[in-house]
Each structure stands twice: as C-alpha cells, then as structure tokens.
Motif scaffolding. Structure first.
Motif: not given
Length: 436
Positions: A404-411
């Motif tokens: 989730y951290d790697r995908i970022g704020e637009f997950a």
C-alpha cells in the motif's frame, strides 16, 4: 422508485445515528442530528442504482465505496470516521489493508455482503460468492514483515483531566500538572524509558508563553535525562495551533509538529456567519491555524510520525509521514467524548493504520483508551478509561514499506477500478447466462 431511495435513506440515517451517537454527549442532540443528516446525504445517490436493471446490486460495492471516498474528502476536508473498512480490524482478512489500504478492506467487506445477499437468492448463481470469498480469504495469506527489528522503550502517560466534557481544561495548568505527577510516579517505579509521550492537550497552556510550565517541562526532561513529546495548544504570532513538540535533555524544544487536518466545528468553524444566525455558540470557537508540512520526531533510532486525533482518518496525511518514519505516535484528547464509543472506535482506526503501514503505534489519550499496537494491529497493552494510568513498554521500530505504501496515495483509484470491474464483469456474465 421512491421506496428504493427511502430504503437507502433510512439505512443511512440509522447507520450514522448509531455509529456517531457519542458525538451528542456534551454538545447536545442538535449537532449530532445535523452531522447524521449531512452524512446521510452521501448515501442517497445509491438510489439511482436501480436504473441499471435487474443486476444493479453488482455495482453496489463500487458505488458505496466511491461515496465513502467522497465523504472522506468533502465537505470541510471530509469526515470518513464510519468507513466500512475501519470496522474490520478483527476480521480474518484485515491484512488486505497492507495491500490496498482501508479502501480495499471496505471493498472486500462490501463484496462479501453482496455475495451473502446473492446466496440468499436461490438459483441466482455462485459466481459472485466464489469471487468475493476468494478475494477476502486471500487476505489471510498476506503475511506482514516480521523480520528482526530494533526495539525502543517508551512511557505513554495518560494523566487524566479534572473534569470531563468540553470544558475539561477550564482551570489553567491543572491538566498539565496531572500529567507531570503521573509521569514522576511512573518513572519512580518502572524501567527507564528512552522516551516519554504525553497526549494531545496534555499541556493546557502555551509552554513557551508560560515560564512556570516551560521550566517544569525542562526540569522533568533534564532531571531524568529522558526526552518528552507533549501535546500543547500554542499561540504563535496571535494564532492558535495544536502542536506535538519534542523536548530533549539539555537542549529543550527541538522538533515541533503543527496539526494539519483541523477538526471541523471543533478547531475551525465553517459556515460561521450562517450558523451564528441560529446560535451564538460558533462565536465561542476560535479558529486554529493548520500546519503545512509533516514533521518527524527523532530520538536515537526512533523516527516518529506524530498523528493528532482527527488526523487519523486522513489517508493522504498519514501516508505523507509513513515513508520517513518507523513508529506512529498518536496523540489524542478524548475528554470531550469520555465514556462513549468514540475512544474504542478511534483505537480501531489506529489499529488499521498500523496494519496499512506496518508500523507499531503508541496511542496516548488524556483519559483513555491508551494503547501499544503492533504491526498486525494487535493491542499489546492498554489502559482503562477515565483514570490516570501509564504504559511502560518496548515497541518495535519498523521501516518496512507495505505494498500500500509503494502504490501511494491513489491506491483508492485502483480499488475503485477493481470494484467497477467486478460489477461490469458479473453483470455481463449474468445477462449472457439469461440469454441462454
């Protein structure tokens, strides 16, 4: 049809009224009902789903989730307190949060609900139930990173307040001295901590403008040779600020984090000119000034992201600090909602955040529930409410980044697309099946 809209309206009103009933304890029934009605409005567009035909309910999860994301951002910065995913902290599939955040957790739960509905409709197929159950059960196999991590000893102090309610700090410095006394008692009997943490509003006067309080904080830190994070209300250049401040031995105040997401109608008063037409109460609330950027408190190997109360429900805000930290410090003041479900609900949200970002969390409140939470969202230690208490505990410092951290704020956008894909695919399959 009107019945369809009415059904969603009744559901939404009951759902929000029950979930937010704690908000009326000290401010009265009118603001609670106003909040419930405002939240209910965000559910009404679900009434249009009937126009999609017989299989409209395949699109209910994505539509529900889209409105959940909307009300988390609008109006007044959003109010996503009752997001479905926040209620699933003890679900077997909760670790889906580390893959797609609370949004994916909400979607999985909604899909399970629709799958249960379809199973209850005999002869309506097993495709959706199988997909939904497979998706949610996959969360059981999402294992957190449990590699060896450095540990850090913290003392979380819940000093309590002299009076519950909106005027919990009506006597200046009394809340501060309660926390000071509780800290001295805890230091005298427990293992020496590497850091002491006090909650939001634990220092009920500006320590930089009150020499007596400022000196007492400095003496506590210097005498015990232990850094201290406080929660204080500052008046800087005439502006009120809700701050988390780190004091270090022989240095004094070092890092200062100012709350970025202010609480609507609590720390900032939207629609003031309209509301004062009905009551003079809005004029009694002075607007706070929001901070502009994340700040990390660092003590030794511990890089701590301060999260102040209402900020817990802001995905983007927490994600902006998670990458550069290895521990969450959640400072809250539950005195205005003491002895209600608010504190337990907030603790559940904190546990979800720990899972999302694989971070231990130290959640400390003025009156409870304070707790130590691990990366799996498990409560390791906690206090009771409305009593002075403390927790002296070792926490893990984990800098591991989740998917989730790697995908970022637009997950959440990807999660919405997944939900839309489910709806479109299942709807198409059902129509083709009927033609045969």
């Amino acid at each position: 049809s009107q019945k369809f809209f009415l059904s969603f309206a009744l559901f939404a009103f009951a759902f929000n009224a029950a979930g937010l009933i704690w908000s009326n304890k000290y401010v009265g029934v009118a603001p609670w009902i106003a909040l419930v009605l405002l939240q209910t409005l965000f559910f009404l567009p679900l009434g249009f789903l009937k126009r999609l035909g017989e299989y409209w309910y395949f699109y209910l999860p994505v539509a529900f989730l889209a409105l959940e994301e909307l009300r988390s951002r609008f109006p007044f910065g959003g109010f996503g307190w009752l997001r479905i995913g926040f209620s699933q902290v003890d679900a077997p599939y909760v670790r889906l949060a580390s893959v797609g955040g609370v949004s994916l957790l909400s979607l999985a739960t909604l899909l399970l609900g629709i799958a249960a509905f379809q199973l209850a409709k005999r002869g309506s197929g097993l495709t959706l139930p199988i997909i939904a159950i497979t998706l949610t059960l996959s969360g059981i196999f999402v294992f957190p990173n449990n590699s060896p991590r450095p540990t850090f000893q913290v003392l979380a102090v819940q000093g309590s307040v002299p009076k519950l309610g909106l005027d919990f700090n009506e006597r200046a410095t009394e809340v501060f001295y309660r926390h000071l006394t509780a800290t001295e008692k805890a230091l005298a009997k427990g293992k020496k901590p590497a850091l002491i943490i006090w909650p939001e509003n634990s220092v009920d006067v500006d320590p930089f403008n009150n020499p007596k309080v400022g000196t007492a904080i400095t003496e506590l830190v210097d005498k015990n040779d232990v850094p201290l994070i406080i929660g204080a209300v500052l008046r800087t250049d005439g502006k009120l600020q809700n701050a988390s401040i780190l004091f270090e031995p022989e240095i004094g105040a070092t890092t200062n984090y100012v709350k970025r997401h202010l609480t609507p109608f609590g720390e900032v008063m939207p629609l003031r000119s309209i509301l004062t037409f009905f009551s003079d109460l809005p004029n009694q609330v002075e607007d706070f000034t929001a901070g502009e950027s994340p700040v990390i408190h660092q003590v030794g190997q511990a890089k701590m992201a301060p999260i102040i109360c209402f900020e817990l429900i802001d995905d983007r805000l927490i994600q902006s600090s998670a990458g550069s930290s290895n521990l969450f410090v959640v400072q809250t003041n539950s005195a205005t909602f003491a002895n209600t479900a608010q504190s337990a609900q907030q603790l559940a949200i904190t546990r979800i955040r720990s899972i999302e970002h694989a971070k231990d969390a130290v959640s400390v409140s003025t009156v409870g529930i304070s707790a130590i939470i691990d990366t799996n969202g498990v409560i390791l230690k906690s206090t009771k409410e409305s009593v002075a208490a403390s927790i002296n505990s070792s926490v893990a410092l984990n800098a591991t980044r989740t998917l989730y951290d790697r995908i970022g704020e637009f997950a959440w956008v990807l999660v919405l697309l997944i939900g839309l894909g489910f709806g479109a695919g299942l709807g198409y399959a059902a129509r083709v099946g009927n033609r045969r």
